[in-house]
Design a protein around this motif. Structure first.
Motif, PDB file in Angstrom:
ATOM      1  N   UNK A  53       1.774 -11.021  -0.150  1.00 13.81           N
ATOM      2  CA  UNK A  53       2.522 -10.812   1.079  1.00 13.81           C
ATOM      3  C   UNK A  53       3.174  -9.431   1.130  1.00 13.81           C
ATOM      4  N   UNK A  54       3.077  -8.828   2.298  1.00 11.46           N
ATOM      5  CA  UNK A  54       3.683  -7.511   2.495  1.00 11.46           C
ATOM      6  C   UNK A  54       5.197  -7.644   2.570  1.00 11.46           C
ATOM      7  N   UNK A  55       5.889  -6.798   1.809  1.00 10.42           N
ATOM      8  CA  UNK A  55       7.350  -6.792   1.809  1.00 10.42           C
ATOM      9  C   UNK A  55       7.896  -5.741   2.767  1.00 10.42           C
ATOM     10  N   UNK A  56       7.317  -4.545   2.729  1.00 13.08           N
ATOM     11  CA  UNK A  56       7.719  -3.473   3.637  1.00 13.08           C
ATOM     12  C   UNK A  56       6.653  -2.391   3.652  1.00 13.08           C
ATOM     13  N   UNK A  94      13.830  -2.969  -0.066  1.00 19.25           N
ATOM     14  CA  UNK A  94      13.811  -2.993   1.399  1.00 19.25           C
ATOM     15  C   UNK A  94      12.922  -1.938   2.036  1.00 19.25           C
ATOM     16  N   UNK A  95      12.573  -0.878   1.282  1.00 17.62           N
ATOM     17  CA  UNK A  95      11.798   0.221   1.854  1.00 17.62           C
ATOM     18  C   UNK A  95      12.651   1.224   2.613  1.00 17.62           C
ATOM     19  N   UNK A 397       4.762  -7.151  -8.268  1.00 16.19           N
ATOM     20  CA  UNK A 397       4.916  -6.142  -7.217  1.00 16.19           C
ATOM     21  C   UNK A 397       3.725  -5.185  -7.255  1.00 16.19           C
ATOM     22  N   UNK A 398       3.108  -4.950  -6.107  1.00 14.12           N
ATOM     23  CA  UNK A 398       1.975  -4.023  -6.013  1.00 14.12           C
ATOM     24  C   UNK A 398       2.299  -2.982  -4.940  1.00 14.12           C
ATOM     25  N   UNK A 407       2.987   0.951   1.154  1.00 15.43           N
ATOM     26  CA  UNK A 407       3.260  -0.456   1.409  1.00 15.43           C
ATOM     27  C   UNK A 407       3.559  -1.173   0.090  1.00 15.43           C
ATOM     28  N   UNK A 408       4.594  -2.009   0.141  1.00 15.63           N
ATOM     29  CA  UNK A 408       4.952  -2.833  -1.006  1.00 15.63           C
ATOM     30  C   UNK A 408       4.506  -4.268  -0.743  1.00 15.63           C
TER      31      UNK A 408
END
Length: 412
Positions: A53-56, A94-95, A397-398, A407-408
């Motif tokens: 899932x994309x975090x930010x 949070x980015x 984390x990728x 993108x995180x």
């Protein structure tokens, strides 16, 4: 002139669970060999939207430099408007952008490299206090990780009188305790972290075509001697970190010096592969006073830009032919090669017998390492833009840096 625009100096609170995620502070990870940290949990059995899932995500200017993550911050580098190099720091959870620092530093690369753009290439290194960034015009800049303030800056052509490299500063700095080791200023250099002073230099070559290296160094202990294994445009060598003594060296055949990938130490052996030269397997012999190198195998299979992984003694290599290969260097055999053709470049990270590979066409693949056959578990498109930067994988984390963004993702 250096332009600094601090955006936020306070350290944001770390999100729950983030403090448990390890750092990825250098090129290809903490051990620079694409291996995830020891003791890491096994990755999920599949790679899909439901557990990836994309975090930010943030937009950036172009760049090939890989993102690195240290404590609660992520750093990346870009080339803006073909004029300036820009370093940005983001909150890891949070980015949110924390600061940015920039300087004039762009240049145009020649020949075949120009088709992919002249963006910044070197991946920075971070020791938790300073961020060390290689700029295309052969400059090395140290920035404070909290504020982005410039602590020191070395312009090698100005200070050392060397030529500006035709293809830019490509080598990614190698961290030591009090020093950095990097191929810049037409040599391998030991640089003091506190002030950027060169303590020694070796393997010098100031020829325009072959002067500046493409490859990045790696630590190794060979024959009981800690050393830096480094690949110049023409040579593979082991170097003493104390005084720069070349402990052993051998020429490596390559078309126009295109020795690009990171050399791979395996015990008292070293694997490498070059564009126009093939695959090479060397043995390093040691006695009480010296070391020497012997070529044991040279295969026609060529490398290109993708650095390999070693799993259970087998080498997994994405080659110049755009195929993926499994090699047993001890037996001097290519065990298998894929029928499918992929992109021009792969970055790869291993966790046990699993490989996470990012193709430069934006596809992330989960592969089971198997000496008998190629086993693709599944794949997922993570970007519609080119993904030349090496993926950073820290626990679950990728971080994926595509040509114009970062993108995180979180692997649930």
């Amino acid at each position: 002139m250096i332009l600094l625009r601090p955006l936020l100096f306070s350290i944001l609170g770390v999100l729950p669970g983030l403090s448990e995620i390890p750092d990825w502070g250098e090129w290809r990870g903490p051990t620079r060999d694409g291996q995830i940290h020891k003791g890491a949990k096994a990755w999920p059995e599949t790679l899909g939207d439901e557990n990836f899932k994309k975090q930010w995500s943030v937009d950036l200017a172009e760049g090939y430099s890989s993102p690195i993550a240290v404590e609660n911050r992520v750093f990346t580098v870009e080339t803006s408007d073909k004029k300036n190099e820009v370093v940005r720091a983001f909150d890891r959870g949070t980015g949110e952008q924390l600061w940015e620092s920039s300087w004039k530093g762009s240049m145009m690369v020649p020949f075949y490299a120009a088709k992919n753009g002249s963006w910044v290439r070197s991946t920075p290194a971070c020791d938790g206090k300073l961020l060390y960034v290689g700029g295309m015009r052969d400059v090395l800049v140290a920035l404070d990780v909290q504020s982005g303030d410039v602590k020191w800056r070395v312009d090698f052509p100005e200070e050392a009188g060397t030529q500006r490299p035709q293809f830019g500063f490509v080598c990614s700095p190698l961290l030591g305790e009090d020093y950095l080791y990097v191929q810049a200023g037409s040599a391998l250099r030991k640089i003091r972290k506190s002030d950027g002073k060169t303590m020694w230099k070796t393997l010098e070559d100031d020829r325009a075509m072959f002067g500046e290296a493409f490859s990045s160094p790696i630590w190794a202990t060979i024959g009981g001697r800690k050393q830096i294994v480094v690949q110049t445009r023409m040579l593979l060598a082991g170097v003493s970190p104390e005084n720069g003594e070349v402990l052993w060296s051998t020429p490596v055949k390559a078309f126009r010096g295109m020795n690009i990938l990171t050399p791979t130490p395996v015990g008292d052996h070293v694997f490498t592969a070059s564009y126009g030269g093939g695959t090479f397997w060397y043995e390093i012999d040691s006695d009480d006073e010296s070391q020497s190198v012997t070529e044991l195998w040279n295969d026609k299979l060529e490398g290109n830009m993708s650095s390999p992984l070693v799993i259970d003694g087998k080498v997994y290599l994405h080659g110049r032919d755009k195929r993926f290969h499994c090699i047993d260097p001890g037996e001097k055999k290519v065990l298998w090669s894929t029928k499918n053709i992929y992109g021009d470049y792969w970055s790869m990270v291993a966790n046990g017998n699993r490989i996470l590979a990012l193709d430069d066409r934006g596809t992330l693949m989960l592969i089971e390492a198997d000496a008998g056959e190629f086993k693709l578990v599944n794949e997922l498109e993570v970007s519609a833009r080119p993904t030349w930067a090496h993926a950073s994988v820290c626990g679950n984390e990728v971080l994926v840096r595509d040509l114009k963004g970062l993108t995180s993702y979180r692997w649930e």
